[in-house]
Design a protein around this motif. Sequence first.
Motif, PDB file in Angstrom:
ATOM      1  N   ASP A  18       0.844  -1.196   0.000  1.00  0.00           N
ATOM      2  CA  ASP A  18       0.000   0.000   0.000  1.00  0.00           C
ATOM      3  C   ASP A  18       0.875   1.240   0.000  1.00  0.00           C
ATOM      4  OD1 ASP A  18      -2.164  -1.655   0.216  1.00  0.00           O
ATOM      5  OD2 ASP A  18      -2.306  -1.457   2.403  1.00  0.00           O
ATOM      6  N   THR A  46       2.453   1.814   3.315  1.00  0.00           N
ATOM      7  CA  THR A  46       3.273   0.731   3.883  1.00  0.00           C
ATOM      8  C   THR A  46       4.719   0.927   3.421  1.00  0.00           C
ATOM      9  OG1 THR A  46       1.399  -0.798   3.775  1.00  0.00           O
ATOM     10  CG2 THR A  46       3.580  -1.792   3.971  1.00  0.00           C
ATOM     11  N   HIS A  62      -5.007  -5.452   1.057  1.00  0.00           N
ATOM     12  CA  HIS A  62      -4.999  -4.895   2.424  1.00  0.00           C
ATOM     13  C   HIS A  62      -5.054  -5.993   3.490  1.00  0.00           C
ATOM     14  CE1 HIS A  62      -6.644  -0.646   1.232  1.00  0.00           C
ATOM     15  NE2 HIS A  62      -5.405  -0.853   0.859  1.00  0.00           N
ATOM     16  N   VAL A 114      -3.169  -7.482   5.799  1.00  0.00           N
ATOM     17  CA  VAL A 114      -2.770  -7.320   7.203  1.00  0.00           C
ATOM     18  C   VAL A 114      -3.715  -6.344   7.913  1.00  0.00           C
ATOM     19  CG1 VAL A 114      -0.927  -6.550   8.752  1.00  0.00           C
ATOM     20  CG2 VAL A 114      -0.358  -7.887   6.704  1.00  0.00           C
ATOM     21  N   LYS A 115      -3.993  -5.244   7.263  1.00  0.00           N
ATOM     22  CA  LYS A 115      -4.870  -4.246   7.895  1.00  0.00           C
ATOM     23  C   LYS A 115      -6.265  -4.846   8.163  1.00  0.00           C
ATOM     24  CE  LYS A 115      -2.550  -0.410   5.602  1.00  0.00           C
ATOM     25  NZ  LYS A 115      -2.557   0.401   4.395  1.00  0.00           N
TER      26      LYS A 115
HETATM   27  N1  URA Z   1      -1.237  -5.892   4.008  1.00  0.00           N
HETATM   28  C1  URA Z   1      -1.735  -4.632   4.012  1.00  0.00           C
HETATM   29  O1  URA Z   1      -2.746  -4.380   4.613  1.00  0.00           O
HETATM   30  N2  URA Z   1      -1.062  -3.689   3.331  1.00  0.00           N
HETATM   31  C2  URA Z   1       0.092  -3.907   2.673  1.00  0.00           C
HETATM   32  O2  URA Z   1       0.671  -2.977   2.089  1.00  0.00           O
HETATM   33  C3  URA Z   1       0.591  -5.215   2.687  1.00  0.00           C
HETATM   34  C4  URA Z   1      -0.091  -6.189   3.359  1.00  0.00           C
END
Ligand code: URA
Length: 241
Positions: A104, A107, A186, A188-189
């Motif tokens: 992102d 990130t 997205h 991880v978020k």
């Molecule tokens: N997960 C996310 O939410 N954003 C990223 O940039 C990479 C993984």
Amino acid sequence: MILLEKILQSQGFGSRKYCQQLIKSGAVCVENGTIHDLKQKFKPQNLQFSVFNIPYIYREKVYIALNKPKGYECSHQATHHLSVFELFDEILLNRGLQCVGRLDQDTSGLLLLTDDGQFLQALTNPRKHVPKVYRMLLADPIDHEQIETLQHGVELRNEKGVFAATDVIKRAENELQMTIHQGVYHQVKRMLAAVGNKVEALHRHQIGQLSLDDFKENSLEESNWTYLDESQILAAKNQLT
Ligand code: URA
């Protein structure tokens, strides 16, 4: 053996005609001698040459690690922010450099880029499950229950399956490290949102075997990039097979 103009073209110096002009004008040296003769051929492997006194080594394909800063989009046509491709010179861009997956805009961390289409496809193939290690700052303290839920797996809206993290490490009250094995939008978020927390800052530390710590000697500071060496390229390719 290959014509020098073809070698230059393959390395991103421009059209065949432009590369011929470069040679004719005396801008190109090979192993310290200026080459004017368009008919001269060279073995490209490991060829050292210079153009306008800038030294280069022939690379059949390029594999690059960038320590991406925040505020850069992974697309060629960035709309609201800068593009990561602004961090590279035109010669590399002419080769058709592409991001291996995306981070992102907000990130930071390890991003691979290449002009090797097969490598790109293999590494971004969702079935390959290349592990990626992320470090993050969270809005709220992370608790045991949230960690367990992440390890157990969460569902994400409009995505099939369950998304689980491994090697979840609480680094501080509001700091977490975890490894994910897919790469949906997205991810991880959304995983952290699914357990009731919120990612405030996100950083990718590692992709497969390749970690930002491996580049300490090259001091891969934010915004800097380096070519992967042979063993790093091999390691990246091996984990795909
Ligand atoms: N997960 C996310 O939410 N954003 C990223 O940039 C990479 C993984």
